[in-house]
Design an enzyme around this catalytic site. Structure first.
Site, PDB file in Angstrom:
ATOM      1  CE  LYS A  84      96.473  43.786   0.422  1.00 56.92           C
ATOM      2  NZ  LYS A  84      97.028  42.438   0.658  1.00 56.92           N
ATOM      3  CD  GLN A 127     102.522  44.752   7.792  1.00 57.83           C
ATOM      4  OE1 GLN A 127     103.375  44.025   7.318  1.00 57.83           O
ATOM      5  NE2 GLN A 127     102.026  45.798   7.136  1.00 57.83           N
ATOM      6  CB  SER A 168     102.401  45.652  -4.466  1.00 59.03           C
ATOM      7  OG  SER A 168     102.277  46.850  -3.725  1.00 59.03           O
ATOM      8  NE  ARG A 169     103.571  39.326  -2.350  1.00 62.29           N
ATOM      9  CZ  ARG A 169     103.909  39.782  -1.141  1.00 62.29           C
ATOM     10  NH1 ARG A 169     103.019  40.387  -0.387  1.00 62.29           N
ATOM     11  NH2 ARG A 169     105.137  39.628  -0.689  1.00 62.29           N
ATOM     12  N   GLY A 201      95.571  52.247  -2.453  1.00 61.69           N
ATOM     13  CA  GLY A 201      95.537  51.881  -1.035  1.00 61.69           C
ATOM     14  C   GLY A 201      96.645  52.585  -0.260  1.00 61.69           C
ATOM     15  CG  HIS A 202     100.778  51.768  -0.986  1.00 62.15           C
ATOM     16  ND1 HIS A 202     100.755  50.981  -2.116  1.00 62.15           N
ATOM     17  CD2 HIS A 202     101.349  51.015  -0.011  1.00 62.15           C
ATOM     18  CE1 HIS A 202     101.297  49.809  -1.849  1.00 62.15           C
ATOM     19  NE2 HIS A 202     101.655  49.795  -0.583  1.00 62.15           N
ATOM     20  CG  HIS A 240      98.061  49.681  -4.364  1.00 60.87           C
ATOM     21  ND1 HIS A 240      97.331  49.975  -3.232  1.00 60.87           N
ATOM     22  CD2 HIS A 240      98.843  48.628  -4.038  1.00 60.87           C
ATOM     23  CE1 HIS A 240      97.642  49.113  -2.284  1.00 60.87           C
ATOM     24  NE2 HIS A 240      98.557  48.282  -2.743  1.00 60.87           N
TER      25      HIS A 240
HETATM   26  O1  PAF Z   1     103.142  46.240   4.623  1.00 62.24           O
HETATM   27  C1  PAF Z   1     104.263  46.441   4.122  1.00 62.24           C
HETATM   28  O2  PAF Z   1     104.388  47.002   3.041  1.00 62.24           O
HETATM   29  C2  PAF Z   1     105.506  45.941   4.865  1.00 62.24           C
HETATM   30  O3  PAF Z   1     105.243  44.768   5.533  1.00 62.24           O
HETATM   31  C3  PAF Z   1     106.096  47.000   5.798  1.00 62.24           C
HETATM   32  C4  PAF Z   1     105.131  47.384   6.916  1.00 62.24           C
HETATM   33  C5  PAF Z   1     106.474  48.236   5.000  1.00 62.24           C
HETATM   34  C6  PAF Z   1     107.367  46.440   6.457  1.00 62.24           C
HETATM   35  O4  PAF Z   1     108.309  46.063   5.502  1.00 62.24           O
END
Ligand code: PAF
Length: 297
Positions: free
Chosen positions: A162, A166, A199-200, A48-49, A46
């Site tokens: 977001k 992570q 994506s969800r 964001g990516h 999307h």
């Molecule tokens: O954020 C994500 O899409 C995933 O957690 C990642 C960093 C690609 C690792 O699988």
């Protein structure tokens, strides 16, 4: 008229190469004029990516995006099987966004043997919030990110804020293992009504989609109450109120919590008094869809 996704993808089309194996990736990497910038994703892209790709280009590229739905980071009963996959669409969006290489390995390429060595992120950072709701999740994320960094040897890698926790886990891993990769965080891209792109979001029914911005509103409402909270021990009541407000709207919250941006530890009095130190994080289920969001304050 171009949609927001098409607009975000706009730059010049490039002859992007799609690589499905480690060997093919290595051959292409060797031909690059300088180390790439990595954009790791699980696909179903999307805007964001595409903002991550734009940042990667701004960092000087060449840009390598990966699309790999990493089974080990999904818990039992989570959405690994139904996670949306459409590599053709992803490849087209990445190509239009100016990505140079797309690495889309199969599971046998990423895990040719059972992954018996794992990264175990510091539990202080990784066992709370998302880590508490999804035990083992960050072990699996850190492990696959380490592998992707090893396979692509980038100068930098770009992550969305977001997934705030992570981003911090990856940053800490790279620092502690002295991996020598710059880790960039990019602000969350939102729909016009404030919903964080994810994506969800595609799992949501139309009625749930209309309701989904309530999560971001709950974080904002909590943030608006912080100036009236002089002591950190008052935060718990505000967090509980925010969760209750969501529950009353039909959500099932995992957490809403005010934390220090630097290490996600609970905010102290001095953090409340200073500017720019806090982030409110939230995760909640709407029907069977679990959404997360955050707000730096
Ligand atoms: O954020 C994500 O899409 C995933 O957690 C990642 C960093 C690609 C690792 O699988």
């Amino acid at each position: 008229m171009a949609t927001r996704l098409e607009q975000a993808a706009m730059p010049t089309p490039t002859p992007m190469r799609i690589l499905h194996s480690r060997a093919a990736l290595q051959a292409e990497l060797q031909a690059l004029p300088r180390p790439p910038v990595l954009v790791p994703t699980m696909g179903h892209l999307h805007a964001g990516h595409l903002a991550l790709v734009a940042r990667a280009r701004a960092l000087g590229g060449p840009v390598v995006a990966s699309v790999f739905v990493n089974r080990p980071q999904f818990g039992a009963g989570e959405d690994f099987d139904r996670y949306p996959r459409d590599l053709e669409r992803d490849a087209e969006l990445l190509r239009q966004a100016g990505c140079d290489l797309l690495f889309a390995p199969g599971e046998a390429d990423m895990y040719p043997v059972a992954q018996t060595f794992q990264v175990r992120p510091d539990p202080q950072l990784a066992s709370q919030l998302e880590g508490a709701a999804r035990p083992g999740h960050f072990d699996a994320v850190a492990t696959v990110v380490l592998k992707l960094l090893q396979l692509t040897r980038p100068s930098a890698a770009v992550f969305g804020k977001k997934d705030y926790q992570q981003w911090l886990v990856v940053r800490a891993m790279v620092e502690q293992f002295a991996l020598g990769v710059r880790i960039e965080g990019v602000d969350t891209v939102r729909e016009d009504d404030g919903l964080a792109m994810s994506s969800r979001n595609s799992y949501l029914s139309p009625a749930q989609r209309a309701q989904a911005p309530q999560l971001q509103r709950a974080l904002r409402a909590l943030a608006a109450r912080l100036p009236g909270c002089a002591e950190a021990r008052g935060l718990q009541a505000l967090e509980a109120d925010a969760q209750q407000q969501l529950r009353a709207q039909g959500w099932d919250p995992d957490y809403i919590s005010v934390r220090r941006r630097a290490d996600l530890q609970p905010a102290g009095d001095e953090d409340l008094a200073a500017a720019g130190r806090l982030v409110v994080l939230g995760a909640a289920r709407l029907g069977s869809t679990r959404l997360l969001d955050n707000l730096e304050i």
